[in-house]
Enzyme design. Structure first.
Site, PDB file in Angstrom:
ATOM      1  N   LYS A   1      22.473 -15.286  -5.096  1.00 50.21           N
ATOM      2  CA  LYS A   1      22.200 -14.001  -4.450  1.00 50.21           C
ATOM      3  C   LYS A   1      22.926 -12.830  -5.114  1.00 50.21           C
ATOM      4  CE  LYS A   1      21.015 -15.830   0.100  1.00 50.21           C
ATOM      5  NZ  LYS A   1      21.323 -15.834   1.552  1.00 50.21           N
TER       6      LYS A   1
ATOM      7  N   LYS B   1      11.855 -24.493  -4.652  1.00 51.70           N
ATOM      8  CA  LYS B   1      11.851 -24.663  -3.199  1.00 51.70           C
ATOM      9  C   LYS B   1      11.033 -23.567  -2.524  1.00 51.70           C
ATOM     10  CE  LYS B   1      15.071 -23.309  -0.419  1.00 51.70           C
ATOM     11  NZ  LYS B   1      16.248 -23.046   0.422  1.00 51.70           N
TER      12      LYS B   1
ATOM     13  N   LYS C   1      11.535 -18.240   2.170  1.00 53.51           N
ATOM     14  CA  LYS C   1      10.985 -17.107   2.914  1.00 53.51           C
ATOM     15  C   LYS C   1      11.205 -15.789   2.180  1.00 53.51           C
ATOM     16  CE  LYS C   1      14.985 -17.015   6.091  1.00 53.51           C
ATOM     17  NZ  LYS C   1      15.378 -17.117   7.505  1.00 53.51           N
TER      18      LYS C   1
END
Length: 329
Positions: free
Chosen positions: A111, A192, A195
């Site tokens: 991130k 993966k 969202k």
């Protein structure tokens, strides 16, 4: 009865991967354990959020918890920020973790990569997650594969705290789902399902309407072979769809392969649409019903009251162990 704690951030749309990787487990485990399920809204603010959208997402996620089949009579369902002990215990755990441990966290690396400015909270939120779990004498934490590293840190910090301040914490175990712990993107099956994926065709959201779900499944990447067979290395797209089919239908992958022997991907994908919708549509009906009722807020008020009582007991033990404030019973 042993205890479970788990939490999900109220950001983005809950995907099929989130549901299979964690939430579907919750429904099965509630019959065997004393369960605490949390909307971890304080974790969400490690990155900028729109305040109105965040507040809406918090309530929506709470409704989804109930819509998937969690019984408020059996489970404690609450919002993290409504239990101040989480932030207080999180600070104590921050003071007992090493910077090197935090910098090794995969999610922090992912991130923060390529960003000019990174919130300090993005680095230090794992100790808050540790506190979330340890406040409730948790025995078992059901999570997806991507959270395994955080549970390992939780165990390490609980053991370190116990060595320094006395036997205060239960050391939790991790529970990964038996199948489907890692549901992959429909468009890039080597990644993966997430969202946060900007490609909306890559993910199925739990609240997508039936036509959207059908379209996404039918456009999912497969291969040119045309054979419905599980082979993760050579047929990742088909293998991912087979895993989803198996989880939603309750059939083994071998049984599904036999059902579609001699048939093409069109028939296979149509069958997958049917089994996915059969489970998701009742969830959506219950979800929208909850949003229009007062039941949801009543359940969250009750959950916050119970969670506060339980968390404050552990917070006193932690404070007494470290030597903070005046000793209280």
């Amino acid at each position: 009865m042993k205890r479970i704690f788990s939490g999900i951030q109220p950001t983005g749309s809950i995907t099929l991967g989130n549901y299979i990787g964690a939430m579907k487990q919750f429904v099965e485990l509630q019959h065997e354990y004393d369960c605490y399920f949390c909307i971890v809204d304080q974790h969400a603010i490690t990155v900028p959020q729109d305040r109105l959208e965040l507040r809406k997402n918090i309530r929506n996620l709470a409704a989804l918890y109930l819509a998937i089949g969690l019984d408020p009579e059996k489970n404690t369902i609450f919002i993290q920020s409504e239990v101040p002990a989480h932030a207080q215990a999180g600070w104590m755990m921050t003071c007992n973790v090493y910077i090197g441990e935090l910098e090794r966290m995969t999610q922090f690396k992912d991130k923060s990569a390529g960003k000019d400015g990174v919130s300090a909270g993005l680095l230090t939120y794992p100790p808050l997650m540790v506190a979330d779990i340890l406040l409730y004498n948790t025995d078992l934490v059901p999570v997806g594969e991507d959270q395994k590293q955080h549970i390992e840190l939780t165990r390490d910090l609980a053991e370190r705290f116990n060595r320094k301040y006395g036997e205060i914490f239960t050391i939790p175990e991790i529970s990964l789902p038996k199948a489907g712990a890692r549901i992959m993107s429909l468009q890039e099956p080597d990644r993966k399902m997430s969202k946060s994926d900007p490609n909306k065709k890559a993910t199925i959201a739990l609240l997508d309407d039936p036509k959207q779900i059908e379209k996404k499944i039918k456009s999912a990447v497969t291969d040119s072979e045309g054979i419905v067979k599980y082979d993760k290395e050579n047929k990742p797209g088909v293998s991912n769809l087979l895993s989803i089919y198996s989880i939603f239908s309750g059939k083994s992958i071998t049984e599904i392969e036999a059902m579609y022997e001699g048939k093409g991907y069109g028939d296979f994908k149509s069958g997958l649409v049917e089994v996915v919708l059969a489970e998701i549509q009742p969830i959506q009906d219950r979800y929208y019903s909850l949003l229009e009722s007062t039941e949801l807020d009543e359940i969250l008020d009750s959950g916050a009251e119970k969670a506060n009582m339980e968390a404050n007991k552990m917070l006193r033990k932690m404070s007494n162990g470290i030597g903070l404030g005046r000793k209280r019973k």
